[in-house]
Design a protein around this motif. Structure first.
Motif, PDB file in Angstrom:
ATOM      1  N   PRO A 109       0.748  -1.008   0.111  1.00  0.00           N
ATOM      2  CA  PRO A 109       0.034   0.019  -0.047  1.00  0.00           C
ATOM      3  C   PRO A 109       0.927   1.194  -0.162  1.00  0.00           C
ATOM      4  N   SER A 110       0.325   2.304  -0.523  1.00  0.00           N
ATOM      5  CA  SER A 110       1.212   3.612  -0.720  1.00  0.00           C
ATOM      6  C   SER A 110       0.827   4.645   0.368  1.00  0.00           C
TER       7      SER A 110
ATOM      8  N   PRO B  85      -0.016   5.014   4.644  1.00  0.00           N
ATOM      9  CA  PRO B  85       0.102   4.195   5.928  1.00  0.00           C
ATOM     10  C   PRO B  85      -1.433   4.117   6.440  1.00  0.00           C
ATOM     11  N   LEU B  86      -1.434   3.125   7.491  1.00  0.00           N
ATOM     12  CA  LEU B  86      -2.803   2.724   7.875  1.00  0.00           C
ATOM     13  C   LEU B  86      -3.446   4.009   8.659  1.00  0.00           C
ATOM     14  N   GLU B  87      -2.472   4.466   9.551  1.00  0.00           N
ATOM     15  CA  GLU B  87      -3.040   5.659  10.264  1.00  0.00           C
ATOM     16  C   GLU B  87      -3.637   6.901   9.325  1.00  0.00           C
ATOM     17  N   LYS B  88      -3.292   7.028   8.368  1.00  0.00           N
ATOM     18  CA  LYS B  88      -3.397   8.017   7.559  1.00  0.00           C
ATOM     19  C   LYS B  88      -4.841   7.695   6.539  1.00  0.00           C
TER      20      LYS B  88
ATOM     21  N   SER C 235      -3.479  -4.472  -0.344  1.00  0.00           N
ATOM     22  CA  SER C 235      -3.036  -3.389  -1.374  1.00  0.00           C
ATOM     23  C   SER C 235      -3.950  -2.286  -1.712  1.00  0.00           C
ATOM     24  N   HIS C 236      -5.412  -2.582  -1.733  1.00  0.00           N
ATOM     25  CA  HIS C 236      -6.182  -1.735  -2.122  1.00  0.00           C
ATOM     26  C   HIS C 236      -7.149  -1.294  -1.124  1.00  0.00           C
ATOM     27  N   ASP C 237      -6.855  -1.535   0.072  1.00  0.00           N
ATOM     28  CA  ASP C 237      -7.636  -1.126   1.270  1.00  0.00           C
ATOM     29  C   ASP C 237      -7.689   0.544   1.220  1.00  0.00           C
ATOM     30  N   GLU C 238      -6.800   1.306   0.808  1.00  0.00           N
ATOM     31  CA  GLU C 238      -6.526   2.645   0.721  1.00  0.00           C
ATOM     32  C   GLU C 238      -7.593   3.388  -0.342  1.00  0.00           C
ATOM     33  N   ILE C 239      -7.991   2.462  -1.330  1.00  0.00           N
ATOM     34  CA  ILE C 239      -9.022   2.952  -2.313  1.00  0.00           C
ATOM     35  C   ILE C 239     -10.478   2.202  -1.841  1.00  0.00           C
TER      36      ILE C 239
ATOM     37  N   TRP D  17      -2.044   8.891  -5.920  1.00  0.00           N
ATOM     38  CA  TRP D  17      -1.741  10.295  -6.081  1.00  0.00           C
ATOM     39  C   TRP D  17      -3.101  10.949  -5.962  1.00  0.00           C
ATOM     40  N   THR D  18      -3.881  10.527  -5.345  1.00  0.00           N
ATOM     41  CA  THR D  18      -5.229  11.260  -4.852  1.00  0.00           C
ATOM     42  C   THR D  18      -5.311  12.299  -4.066  1.00  0.00           C
TER      43      THR D  18
END
Length: 310
Positions: free
Chosen positions: A37-38, A40-43, A93-97, A291-292
């Protein structure tokens, strides 16, 4: 338009690729970097709750991650199929999306960790995505689904799977997809003639995903003997696009896959399907998450939420 300055700054640190070097991808090695992932979990965006579970299907028990945006009595549902060239990517890997998709849209998002190639070539991933979507419709009470809104989405190879699930659902008539969202989708796995899409030449090198790597990437998915001219393998090959769900197609200017996504959108439109498109200039393939945070691209989630809620 040139690359966004922040993206160019990063890309300028990468060593130039050797045009004479043979492209050889080892899935196990490539996954180590591609699955990272790009953010960090806390962000990452916070949602009301996240639940991991396994969905039993006739083929395998498929891991899913369920994102509930807020507490209420019922929810529209958005299926999310991750990208990764059919051989990489997972729930992490895609949790941030998936998080902002749920938060902004108000949909309960169900991310699917489908089986991957080359261990499981076509049609394994497609069958998993279809079967989990069907399972969702059969567990309305457990999921507090509103019973009306069932949208599907995916990025890159996940966009391919979303488009193919739409085709399968139209033919099988076991459930109804209401909308589809395709983020920089990979819709044509036939590389016999790359001149069909100018973006494959314009963005051939230097933008992260490179045209010359695409046949190697997709070879793992096709390794079971799949025909790239089969519309369930390459949805852009489908000639009859009538009665498919309304679509939002997001593309990136500096992406080899840009033109096939936009052509598919135009084909849908010509078939009478409601389509909305947005090309983000100055950005590359795979920009969700990575990049979002930049002002020019961060409205992609808001745009998706507005489309889903129209």
């Amino acid at each position: 338009m040139s690359l966004h300055p922040e993206i160019k700054k990063l890309f300028d640190t990468f060593p130039a690729s050797d045009p004479n070097e043979e492209i050889k991808v080892i899935p196990e090695e490539a996954r180590k970097s591609m699955n990272a992932p790009s953010i960090p979990l806390e962000k990452r965006v916070q949602v009301h709750s996240i639940e991991d579970k396994k969905v039993p299907t006739s083929e395998a028990d498929i891991p899913v991650r369920i994102y509930t945006p807020e507490e209420k009595s019922s929810y529209p549902i958005l299926m999310y199929f991750h990208g990764g060239a059919f051989f990489s990517g997972n729930l992490e890997s895609h949790d941030e999306i998936a998080r902002p998709l749920a938060s902004v849209s108000g949909y309960k998002v169900i991310a699917v960790d489908m089986r991957l190639a080359p261990e499981h070539p076509y049609p394994a991933a497609l069958v998993d995505c279809y079967n989990v979507t069907k399972w969702v419709t059969e567990h309305k009470g457990e999921l507090n689904w509103d019973g009306e809104n069932l949208a599907i989405s995916g990025d890159s190879s996940g966009g391919n799977l979303a488009a193919a699930v739409s085709l399968m659902a139209r033919e099988k008539r076991e459930f109804t997809i209401t909308k589809q969202v395709l983020f920089y989708p990979s819709l044509d796995l036939d590389f016999s003639d790359i001149s069909r899409y100018p973006s494959l030449t314009e963005n051939r090198k230097g933008y992260g995903l490179e045209t010359d790597a695409l046949p190697e990437f997709n070879s793992f998915y096709l390794s079971g003997g799949a025909d790239p001219n089969d519309p369930l393998v390459s949805p852009i090959k489908e000639e009859n696009l009538e009665n498919l769900p309304a679509a939002l197609v997001i593309t990136a200017e500096h992406d080899p896959l840009r033109d096939e996504g936009e052509r598919f959108a135009e084909n849908l439109r010509k078939s009478g399907v409601h389509v909305e498109t947005k090309r983000y200039d100055g950005v590359v393939h795979g920009f969700l998450g990575k990049w979002t945070h930049l002002d020019e691209f961060k409205d992609v989630y808001q745009r998706t939420g507005e489309f889903l809620n129209k």
